[in-house]
Design an enzyme around this catalytic site. Sequence first.
Site, PDB file in Angstrom:
ATOM      1  CG  ASP A  74      44.561  59.379  48.521  1.00 33.45           C
ATOM      2  OD1 ASP A  74      43.440  59.760  48.902  1.00 33.45           O
ATOM      3  OD2 ASP A  74      44.859  58.182  48.380  1.00 33.45           O
ATOM      4  N   GLY A 120      43.386  49.454  47.381  1.00 36.88           N
ATOM      5  CA  GLY A 120      42.781  49.448  46.064  1.00 36.88           C
ATOM      6  C   GLY A 120      43.790  49.317  44.947  1.00 36.88           C
TER       7      GLY A 120
END
Length: 657
Positions: free
Chosen positions: A135, A22
């Site tokens: 993350d 992303g």
Amino acid sequence: MITQGVFIADRYEVIDKVGAGGMSDVYRAKDHILGREVAIKILKQEFSEDATFVAKFRTEAQSAAGLEHPNIVNIYDVGSENGMYFIVMEYVEGITLKTYIEKKGQLNFKEAISIAIQVGRGIEAAHQKGIIHRDIKPQNIIISTEGKVKVTDFGIARAASSNTIHADVMGSVHYSSPEQARNGFVDGKSDIYSLGIVMYEMVTGRVPFDGDNTVAIAIQHLQEEMVAPSAYAPDLPISLEKIILKATMKSPDRRYGTISDMLMDLKKALVSPNEDFVVISESELGQTKVMPRITPEQEDSLTKKAAQALIFDDEYQDEEEYYDDDEYYDDEYYDDEYYDEDEEEDDGKMDKIITISGIVAGIAIVVILVAIFGSRVGLFKFGSKKVTMINVVGTQYEEAKTQLTDLGLEDDNILVSYEDSDDYEDGVVMSQSTKEGDEFSLNDTLRLTVAGDEENGDSSASDSSNQSESKDSNSSSNSSNSSSSSSNKNNTTTQQTPAANTDNKTETDGKATVAVPSVVGLTQAEATTVLDAKNIVVTSTSSDYSDTVPSGQVISQSIAPGEMVAANTTITLVISKGSKEKTYNYTIPNPYEGECTYSIAELNKSGTIPKSGAINISDVTKASLTVTLTYTPAGADGNPDSSQTQTQTQTVQGTAN
């Protein structure tokens, strides 16, 4: 456009593209100065054009570049060229853990623990440097062709989390902690939660929460209980299941205190997988706990035993399945040599002590400086006295105020609001923000809700004063009236000081305020109706078990009753699910010399139990189960001999949770 043969920074020659995400695209390249292969992560155009993000990105990447650990993908360089921002990092040949799970479906418990330990070591090294990953997910965990596990993207998530054009959060939200979902305070326990979700996926082949969009998944992290992993992996040892459950507690205070504590339990789970040693407390907030001290000798012994337990045998491994098409996961990794840490720990022990001592000292200095500054400007008040709160509900306000003054409270500690009530007479205290028996700091504010409106509250006090004056002054009515009026004014001023402050705030803000009514004990529909009538909006509800509040009724509300708020303020409610049904855990061992099958009539459940193994079943609502075990030994030709089949049916008693 990045193509094969392009040079970046006159040093790195692009060989090919190896991945995309992303935030960035990843290329394999050759470093012509050091003569080695590297991976280059190049930010996508929309991120490169955001100056705030780029500045934060470079700061975080440079911070992460200081991390050096066998289980972390090391960052070598950070730079930019012609508006293109890139990170140069260690190139690891292998696949992501996400791909590996997709290839294998479910991982056996030894494999899952091995990977979790290596990921945990990388996280531990980062936490000791004050870096939180934020993350942790299978896509950010790489398994090399040598079988080593490495975590990537340390520090980058912190930059991405502050960027408004964050592009690919769908993959991350499955592993985000509840505090990340509500944009709360994030620390090392958030990484622990994410690692717990990754472990859940390794042993079950699925994530615990899924949905059509990120909001739906985030709400599940906040409000819903996940299905126990043993429901999808019946052979999962109880120790590993409870490690996963403790790591993924919604309250950070109920998770592991540090990643190091979690690593100790993972090692124990390798040595004694069927031992129920993991303790999940109801709530550790505000409690002092004495933890058993682990000596270096005990830790060394446990590490060696865990390394020995990692050697796979035929019981736990199907070689054809394990090696698959590509040898992404090398069994040589599991030998004792890799886990023989004596030399490494001896050499690194002093460095670790110095590092931790430096961090602790730095934190202590910062805390001291903040405390000194805060005390000088009046932000903090140290040494505040605490008292045990008394109950003044049902008492006339003036009497309640006298009792509270005797307890040590002053006018500044008491904030009064008025509310109409059919259950209480005017002037009587209906509720208090701090319950009887709870500790109350004399730096805090006690909120009282009094029956009636402000005018009735004043007149009630005035009437009481008038009666007192008239008893003492029968012979001079004019003087009595004057005295009574003066007394009324004094009483009103004294009683309404807190309320007057509230009125001043309302005038300053220019907004109408309303008193929040108590809806505890009402049904959700009733509570919504009552709050709507006060122009208070119910935005969401959650549910919880309660032994005292019947199912469907409100347990608590996010704003205390009696608090003055602006019209159209939002509120959330917690709805009772009633008493939690008692559940039981079961461990059913295999008594035979080979693999057997089992069936449980009450659960309509069946499967196989490996030789010398057992199954663990959790959260069963029945106190006992009828279990049938069937074993067919091999005949002389090596094939199962059905004529020798053995069957036993037994009633097994569960262990209450």
